[in-house]
Design an enzyme around this catalytic site. Structure first.
Site, PDB file in Angstrom:
ATOM      1  CB  ILE A  77      -3.870   3.533  22.903  1.00  0.00           C
ATOM      2  CG1 ILE A  77      -3.083   2.638  21.945  1.00  0.00           C
ATOM      3  CG2 ILE A  77      -4.780   2.728  23.810  1.00  0.00           C
ATOM      4  CD1 ILE A  77      -2.102   1.707  22.656  1.00  0.00           C
ATOM      5  CG  ASP A 132      -5.771  -1.174  31.852  1.00  0.00           C
ATOM      6  OD1 ASP A 132      -5.876  -1.899  32.866  1.00  0.00           O
ATOM      7  OD2 ASP A 132      -6.129  -1.533  30.722  1.00  0.00           O
TER       8      ASP A 132
END
Length: 234
Positions: A77, A132
């Site tokens: 991303i 994450d």
């Protein structure tokens, strides 16, 4: 053509996957021109290995010569990081003309657009390496593994397809295991099955994040799952 230097592509480690970003994506997988990513692509080959949140592309580069006939795609991303991976792949293709034609990177949001790129049952392997952790409880909904997204992953995975996960955060590892085990379309692989899979050892050191954990003497937690049949068991 020299390999790119990471110092010119550094970017903050975290990105809000819920925020609006500018992404191009097809309305249907058949509308995407994969030859832009794989210029040496011939025939009707489709992506079979997907590295979600591929970081700097270490796993792709490691697996490419191991599985030269499988197309592999990394999703990232972050703009600068995806640019680095693309430049790295281009340089490797120039340095080794007969290699690395089967890997590519795409900047997109895996939490939103996977069905736009992949058909039902298309993928054989998915990787979630050091995702994450989004430590704060209010941000757990941002975690790339959750009960809603698992159904989406099950949709694009072929039956018997494999999902690999690794993290250095014990809480996140337990979170991922619980969510996979509670989902009706996944089952966890046994220790014996892991020992016979040549990919497992590559999960530990192929990525920059994994190497960082090793340098810091951190723990690494692996869990691997199989996409089972749609037919309900008696």
């Amino acid at each position: 053509m020299a390999l790119p230097q990471k110092k010119y592509y550094r970017q903050r480690a975290h990105s809000n996957p819920i925020a609006d970003h500018c992404f191009d994506y097809p309305a249907h997988p058949d509308e995407y021109n994969w030859s832009n990513l794989y210029p040496a692509l011939h025939g009707n080959s489709e992506v079979e290995f997907l590295d979600v949140g591929c970081g700097y592309g270490g796993l792709l580069v490691t697996l490419s010569p191991m599985y030269p006939k499988q197309l592999m795609l990394g999703l990232e991303i972050r703009v600068k990081v995806s640019d680095y991976v693309n430049d790295r792949i281009q340089a490797l293709r120039v340095q080794h003309p007969e290699m690395y034609q089967n890997i590519a990177v795409l900047r997109t949001n895996a939490m939103k657009y996977l069905p736009n790129f992949f058909h039902k049952g298309q993928l054989q392997k998915m990787f979630f390496l050091y995702p994450d952790p989004h430590f704060k409880k209010a941000k757990h909904k941002w975690r790339i593994i959750n009960k809603w997204l698992l159904s989406e992953y099950a949709y694009i995975l072929a039956e018997q397809g494999i999902v690999y996960t690794i993290t250095d955060v014990k809480d996140l590892h337990e979170w991922m295991v619980v969510h996979f085990e509670e989902h009706p379309l996944f089952e966890r692989l046994s220790k014996g099955e892991l020992e016979s899979d040549p990919i497992i050892e590559k999960l530990y050191e192929s990525t920059e994040e994994g190497q960082k954990v090793t340098r810091n003497n951190g723990d690494k937690y692996v869990a691997v799952f199989r996409r089972i049949s749609d037919k309900w068991k008696d």
